[in-house]
Write a protein that holds these residues in place. Structure first.
Motif, mmCIF file in Angstrom:
data_model
loop_
_atom_site.group_PDB
_atom_site.id
_atom_site.type_symbol
_atom_site.label_atom_id
_atom_site.label_comp_id
_atom_site.label_asym_id
_atom_site.label_seq_id
_atom_site.Cartn_x
_atom_site.Cartn_y
_atom_site.Cartn_z
ATOM 1 N N ALA A 8 -38.533 -58.889 -66.608
ATOM 2 C CA ALA A 8 -37.562 -58.893 -67.699
ATOM 3 C C ALA A 8 -36.891 -57.531 -67.830
ATOM 4 O O ALA A 8 -35.680 -57.436 -68.056
ATOM 5 C CB ALA A 8 -38.256 -59.280 -69.003
ATOM 6 N N HIS A 9 -37.679 -56.469 -67.680
ATOM 7 C CA HIS A 9 -37.116 -55.116 -67.767
ATOM 8 C C HIS A 9 -36.099 -54.892 -66.656
ATOM 9 O O HIS A 9 -34.996 -54.394 -66.891
ATOM 10 C CB HIS A 9 -38.236 -54.085 -67.673
ATOM 11 C CG HIS A 9 -37.750 -52.673 -67.676
ATOM 12 N ND1 HIS A 9 -37.500 -51.980 -68.841
ATOM 13 C CD2 HIS A 9 -37.449 -51.819 -66.648
ATOM 14 C CE1 HIS A 9 -37.071 -50.762 -68.532
ATOM 15 N NE2 HIS A 9 -37.041 -50.642 -67.214
ATOM 16 N N ALA A 10 -36.472 -55.265 -65.420
ATOM 17 C CA ALA A 10 -35.590 -55.034 -64.283
ATOM 18 C C ALA A 10 -34.309 -55.861 -64.383
ATOM 19 O O ALA A 10 -33.234 -55.416 -63.951
ATOM 20 C CB ALA A 10 -36.323 -55.357 -62.986
ATOM 21 N N ALA A 11 -34.410 -57.053 -64.952
ATOM 22 C CA ALA A 11 -33.253 -57.944 -65.055
ATOM 23 C C ALA A 11 -32.426 -57.698 -66.309
ATOM 24 O O ALA A 11 -31.367 -58.310 -66.481
ATOM 25 C CB ALA A 11 -33.723 -59.400 -65.021
ATOM 26 N N GLY A 12 -32.921 -56.847 -67.205
ATOM 27 C CA GLY A 12 -32.209 -56.614 -68.459
ATOM 28 C C GLY A 12 -32.271 -57.806 -69.392
ATOM 29 O O GLY A 12 -31.379 -57.996 -70.228
ATOM 30 N N ALA A 13 -33.326 -58.610 -69.238
ATOM 31 C CA ALA A 13 -33.460 -59.834 -70.042
ATOM 32 C C ALA A 13 -34.156 -59.542 -71.371
ATOM 33 O O ALA A 13 -34.709 -58.450 -71.586
ATOM 34 C CB ALA A 13 -34.252 -60.883 -69.261
ATOM 35 N N TYR A 15 -36.996 -59.626 -74.281
ATOM 36 C CA TYR A 15 -38.434 -59.427 -74.158
ATOM 37 C C TYR A 15 -39.136 -60.789 -74.162
ATOM 38 O O TYR A 15 -38.908 -61.613 -75.046
ATOM 39 C CB TYR A 15 -38.962 -58.581 -75.311
ATOM 40 C CG TYR A 15 -40.348 -58.031 -75.066
ATOM 41 C CD1 TYR A 15 -40.522 -56.872 -74.323
ATOM 42 C CD2 TYR A 15 -41.472 -58.673 -75.554
ATOM 43 C CE1 TYR A 15 -41.788 -56.349 -74.082
ATOM 44 C CE2 TYR A 15 -42.741 -58.175 -75.317
ATOM 45 C CZ TYR A 15 -42.889 -57.006 -74.579
ATOM 46 O OH TYR A 15 -44.143 -56.515 -74.338
ATOM 47 N N PRO A 16 -40.010 -61.055 -73.192
ATOM 48 C CA PRO A 16 -40.627 -62.388 -73.080
ATOM 49 C C PRO A 16 -41.573 -62.686 -74.243
ATOM 50 O O PRO A 16 -42.430 -61.875 -74.587
ATOM 51 C CB PRO A 16 -41.408 -62.303 -71.762
ATOM 52 C CG PRO A 16 -40.816 -61.142 -71.017
ATOM 53 C CD PRO A 16 -40.387 -60.180 -72.079
ATOM 54 N N GLN A 17 -41.428 -63.842 -74.827
ATOM 55 C CA GLN A 17 -42.296 -64.228 -75.944
ATOM 56 C C GLN A 17 -43.745 -64.406 -75.506
ATOM 57 O O GLN A 17 -44.667 -64.155 -76.286
ATOM 58 C CB GLN A 17 -41.773 -65.513 -76.583
ATOM 59 C CG GLN A 17 -40.484 -65.307 -77.366
ATOM 60 C CD GLN A 17 -40.631 -64.238 -78.434
ATOM 61 O OE1 GLN A 17 -41.518 -64.317 -79.291
ATOM 62 N NE2 GLN A 17 -39.790 -63.221 -78.379
ATOM 63 N N ASP A 18 -43.959 -64.831 -74.262
ATOM 64 C CA ASP A 18 -45.335 -64.963 -73.774
ATOM 65 C C ASP A 18 -46.046 -63.618 -73.759
ATOM 66 O O ASP A 18 -47.249 -63.542 -73.998
ATOM 67 C CB ASP A 18 -45.344 -65.558 -72.363
ATOM 68 C CG ASP A 18 -45.020 -67.041 -72.358
ATOM 69 O OD1 ASP A 18 -44.981 -67.642 -73.453
ATOM 70 O OD2 ASP A 18 -44.808 -67.599 -71.270
ATOM 71 N N VAL A 19 -45.306 -62.569 -73.463
ATOM 72 C CA VAL A 19 -45.891 -61.223 -73.468
ATOM 73 C C VAL A 19 -46.149 -60.765 -74.899
ATOM 74 O O VAL A 19 -47.198 -60.205 -75.213
ATOM 75 C CB VAL A 19 -44.977 -60.233 -72.724
ATOM 76 C CG1 VAL A 19 -45.558 -58.822 -72.772
ATOM 77 C CG2 VAL A 19 -44.794 -60.669 -71.274
ATOM 78 N N ALA A 20 -45.217 -60.998 -75.782
ATOM 79 C CA ALA A 20 -45.398 -60.622 -77.182
ATOM 80 C C ALA A 20 -46.618 -61.311 -77.783
ATOM 81 O O ALA A 20 -47.325 -60.733 -78.627
ATOM 82 C CB ALA A 20 -44.148 -60.978 -77.992
ATOM 83 N N ALA A 21 -46.898 -62.547 -77.333
ATOM 84 C CA ALA A 21 -48.019 -63.322 -77.873
ATOM 85 C C ALA A 21 -49.377 -62.787 -77.436
ATOM 86 O O ALA A 21 -50.414 -63.248 -77.923
ATOM 87 C CB ALA A 21 -47.884 -64.790 -77.459
ATOM 88 N N LEU A 22 -49.405 -61.801 -76.540
ATOM 89 C CA LEU A 22 -50.682 -61.221 -76.115
ATOM 90 C C LEU A 22 -51.349 -60.397 -77.214
ATOM 91 O O LEU A 22 -52.558 -60.163 -77.169
ATOM 92 C CB LEU A 22 -50.473 -60.307 -74.897
ATOM 93 C CG LEU A 22 -50.076 -60.941 -73.571
ATOM 94 C CD1 LEU A 22 -49.809 -59.847 -72.554
ATOM 95 C CD2 LEU A 22 -51.178 -61.864 -73.075
ATOM 96 N N ALA A 23 -50.590 -59.939 -78.177
ATOM 97 C CA ALA A 23 -51.116 -59.056 -79.215
ATOM 98 C C ALA A 23 -52.346 -59.663 -79.885
ATOM 99 O O ALA A 23 -52.336 -60.823 -80.299
ATOM 100 C CB ALA A 23 -50.043 -58.766 -80.254
ATOM 101 N N GLY A 24 -53.406 -58.874 -79.959
ATOM 102 C CA GLY A 24 -54.641 -59.310 -80.599
ATOM 103 C C GLY A 24 -55.640 -59.951 -79.660
ATOM 104 O O GLY A 24 -56.804 -60.139 -80.030
#
Length: 205
Positions: A8-13, A15-24
């Motif tokens: 996502a960073h490389a593509a300028g997309a 922020y992925p929600q699946d990554v955000a859901a890792l919290a906790g």
């Protein structure tokens, strides 16, 4: 998830929600060390065996990310990051806790691309910080007893931090460079373990 964040960073997309859901979520990261055998000095990371004293000294030093770019990446307007400490995950393309196979060909090591980072905000307590203090222990080796099962393993346990809804943050020097990503964590425990799962030393937060 780190690969997803890097893409996502490389593509300028977005922020992925699946990554955000890792919290906790809890995690356990294992990586081998000492694969090449004892180190020449007790001050170097890895292990040293003193045959005269029948003792093994084991040491690993946490990484400190001191450049302003990473501090800014993990800073919030009301909570600037003052220090970042943690561990690079060596050879992240190997998912097991085994040493890499030797091909007999030596070449330059790949640059680090994935790490676990603790973010210390400005004004917070300095007590949990390691700074330059390594994780270090000395183990007595009993006469005629075999040494601990190799390879030794560095085991890091804790939780993925929220980090403002972006627990994995990546940087790249340009569009043709692989992004380097750090996973924000809350550290709970660092251990040295043997290949057969025996705990040699343990540090708990």
């Amino acid at each position: 998830m780190a690969a997803t964040a890097a893409e996502a960073h490389a593509a300028g997309a977005a922020y992925p929600q699946d990554v955000a859901a890792l919290a906790g979520r809890r995690f356990e990261a294992r990586q081998p060390f000492g694969c090449a055998g004892p180190r020449p000095s007790e001050t170097a990371d890895g292990y040293v065996i003193d045959e005269d004293r029948r003792a093994m000294t084991i040491q690993m030093t946490a990484t400190s990310w001191s450049d302003e770019g990473w501090r800014q990446a993990f800073s919030a307007p009301d909570s600037p990051a003052e220090a970042l400490e943690g561990f690079w995950l060596r050879r992240p393309w190997i998912t097991s806790a085994a040493c890499p196979a030797s091909s007999g060909v030596e070449g330059p090591a790949s640059g680090e691309s994935l790490g676990l980072v603790r973010v210390f905000a400005a004004g917070g307590s300095r007590i949990p910080r390691r700074g330059e203090r390594p994780y270090r222990t000395t183990v007595k080796l009993e006469p005629d007893a075999p040494p601990p099962a190799m390879p030794l393993q560095l085991v890091v346990r804790g939780k993925i931090a929220d980090a403002g809804g972006r627990p994995i943050r990546c940087r790249a020097g340009g569009p043709d460079q692989r992004p380097v990503c750090l996973v924000s964590i809350t550290l709970e425990r660092v251990s040295f373990e043997t290949a057969d799962g025996a705990t040699v030393a343990d540090w708990r937060e």
